[in-house]
Design a protein around this motif. Structure first.
Motif, PDB file in Angstrom:
ATOM      1  N   THR A 139      24.666 -45.621 -17.425  1.00 17.16           N
ATOM      2  CA  THR A 139      24.919 -45.003 -18.734  1.00 17.16           C
ATOM      3  C   THR A 139      25.983 -43.909 -18.678  1.00 17.16           C
ATOM      4  OG1 THR A 139      23.079 -43.446 -18.407  1.00 17.16           O
ATOM      5  CG2 THR A 139      22.575 -45.500 -19.539  1.00 17.16           C
ATOM      6  N   ILE A 145      24.044 -45.767 -24.818  1.00 19.01           N
ATOM      7  CA  ILE A 145      22.971 -45.504 -23.852  1.00 19.01           C
ATOM      8  C   ILE A 145      21.704 -46.250 -24.261  1.00 19.01           C
ATOM      9  CG2 ILE A 145      21.403 -43.721 -22.984  1.00 19.01           C
ATOM     10  CD1 ILE A 145      23.789 -41.790 -23.012  1.00 19.01           C
ATOM     11  N   ARG A 146      21.376 -46.154 -25.540  1.00 19.72           N
ATOM     12  CA  ARG A 146      20.160 -46.832 -26.025  1.00 19.72           C
ATOM     13  C   ARG A 146      20.301 -48.346 -25.892  1.00 19.72           C
ATOM     14  NH1 ARG A 146      16.913 -45.825 -31.708  1.00 19.72           N
ATOM     15  NH2 ARG A 146      15.308 -47.394 -31.323  1.00 19.72           N
ATOM     16  N   ARG A 162      19.844 -49.273 -22.267  1.00 22.23           N
ATOM     17  CA  ARG A 162      18.447 -49.033 -21.899  1.00 22.23           C
ATOM     18  C   ARG A 162      17.536 -50.150 -22.408  1.00 22.23           C
ATOM     19  NH1 ARG A 162      17.369 -44.158 -24.595  1.00 22.23           N
ATOM     20  NH2 ARG A 162      16.501 -45.271 -26.358  1.00 22.23           N
ATOM     21  N   SER A 191      20.275 -42.675 -11.367  1.00 22.84           N
ATOM     22  CA  SER A 191      20.795 -41.738 -12.355  1.00 22.84           C
ATOM     23  C   SER A 191      20.370 -40.323 -12.014  1.00 22.84           C
ATOM     24  CB  SER A 191      20.287 -42.103 -13.760  1.00 22.84           C
ATOM     25  OG  SER A 191      20.834 -41.233 -14.729  1.00 22.84           O
ATOM     26  N   SER A 212      15.911 -37.641 -18.839  1.00 26.08           N
ATOM     27  CA  SER A 212      15.355 -38.151 -20.089  1.00 26.08           C
ATOM     28  C   SER A 212      15.581 -39.648 -20.220  1.00 26.08           C
ATOM     29  CB  SER A 212      15.976 -37.415 -21.284  1.00 26.08           C
ATOM     30  OG  SER A 212      17.388 -37.573 -21.290  1.00 26.08           O
ATOM     31  N   GLU A 213      16.754 -40.116 -19.802  1.00 26.10           N
ATOM     32  CA  GLU A 213      17.050 -41.539 -19.887  1.00 26.10           C
ATOM     33  C   GLU A 213      16.170 -42.348 -18.933  1.00 26.10           C
ATOM     34  OE1 GLU A 213      18.691 -43.376 -21.999  1.00 26.10           O
ATOM     35  OE2 GLU A 213      18.964 -41.485 -23.034  1.00 26.10           O
ATOM     36  N   MET A 239      13.580 -45.478 -19.738  1.00 21.14           N
ATOM     37  CA  MET A 239      14.033 -46.776 -19.248  1.00 21.14           C
ATOM     38  C   MET A 239      13.112 -47.393 -18.207  1.00 21.14           C
ATOM     39  SD  MET A 239      17.677 -47.605 -17.369  1.00 21.14           S
ATOM     40  CE  MET A 239      18.605 -46.613 -18.530  1.00 21.14           C
TER      41      MET A 239
END
Length: 306
Positions: free
Chosen positions: A160, A168-169, A172, A190, A194-195, A199
């Protein structure tokens, strides 16, 4: 189930400095496995060893039961990977780029290319030149390149990076559906906590080349425990009653904090009401991956300095 990818006591030393230190973990089919750590923690180095771009100094890596050191070709044929950035010819169309990759492996025809294009959602733009693609579209084309030979493992290093929130979404959601639909083992590295939390199913936290913790992210709600803050009219009475029942409890201004599973919440409320206590609020305290990461890494630093 046996892990598709397994690392056992893997180390990497460069110029006398240990970059990766005794790293061990396994990745299961259908799982999105996160590899989390700050920049310089050793994430990309580990991925490069898994895909054979650099040699390990010690330990073993197996992919689908094949040893990367002794049976490299048999092991690596099960892997699709993007290490750092996807590379492609920008003056060619997306479809022409996939044709170039298909030439490297026997048995990949138009039908397979069309299937992968549809899978990554590029059908409408696949015949446009890559130089007109957004960064998110190039990431999806890179994933399509990695999927052409039907791998059992997909490895993505910082997928991302440089994407806007919509991109990003998109990536994911796509990776999660891909793991389920194809039963792929997806490994994602990563430093964006938060991502990773949104994910991944499971996350390995790495710091200075060492695996310091393994976190389940998508646990069943019924077995997961959370901290709840209760505001009540007689906090001390409530605390004494709950301590007798062996609940993990801590006093708070105007109430208390208690650790409960989902099914225990109504039990506690009914118990307190039965003892003529007035409950004003019972609120779940969400603990983010970032909080857990900082707590874990800080604990390690304190122990190391002790």
């Amino acid at each position: 189930m046996e892990p598709i990818v397994e690392l056992k006591n893997v180390t990497k030393t460069i110029r006398g400095r240990k970059i990766i230190d005794d790293l061990s973990f396994g990745v299961m089919p259908g799982e999105v496995f996160g590899f989390l750590g700050p920049n310089g923690a050793g994430k990309t180095t580990t991925i490069r060893m898994i895909v054979g771009l650099i040699r390990m100094s010690g330990g073993d890596i197996t992919i689908c039961g094949k040893d990367v050191k002794k049976e490299f070709e048999e092991a690596i044929r099960h892997v699709g990977a993007i290490v750092e950035n996807p590379e492609m010819y920008k003056f060619l169309t997306g479809y022409q780029n996939l044709q170039q990759v298909a030439r490297l492996t026997t048995g990949i025809g138009k039908e397979k290319i069309d299937e992968v294009v549809e899978l990554v959602g590029l059908t409408e733009r696949i015949h446009d030149k890559v130089k007109t693609y957004s960064l998110g579209m190039r990431q999806r084309l890179g994933i399509a390149q990695s999927l052409l030979h039907d791998p059992k493992v997909l490895i993505l290093d910082e997928p991302t990076n440089g994407l806007d929130p919509a991109g990003i979404r998109e990536i994911r959601d796509y990776l999660r559906s891909l793991a389920k639909e194809k039963n792929l083992a997806v490994i994602v590295s990563s430093h964006l906590l938060s991502e990773m939390e949104m994910m991944c199913d499971r996350i390995a936290i790495i710091q200075k080349g060492k695996l310091i913790d393994m976190q389940m992210v998508k646990e069943e709600e019924s077995i997961q425990k959370h901290k709840y803050v209760c505001t009540i009219d007689q906090p001390q009475k409530a605390i004494k009653l709950l301590e007798k029942k062996d609940y993990l409890i801590q006093a708070q201004p105007g109430g208390f904090e208690v650790t409960l599973g989902k099914e225990q919440v109504p039990e506690v409320i009914n118990f307190l009401v039965h003892h003529d206590l007035l409950i004003y609020e019972m609120k779940k305290q969400s603990v983010s991956l970032e909080d857990r990461f900082l707590e874990i890494t800080n604990q390690k630093v304190v122990k190391a300095n002790a």
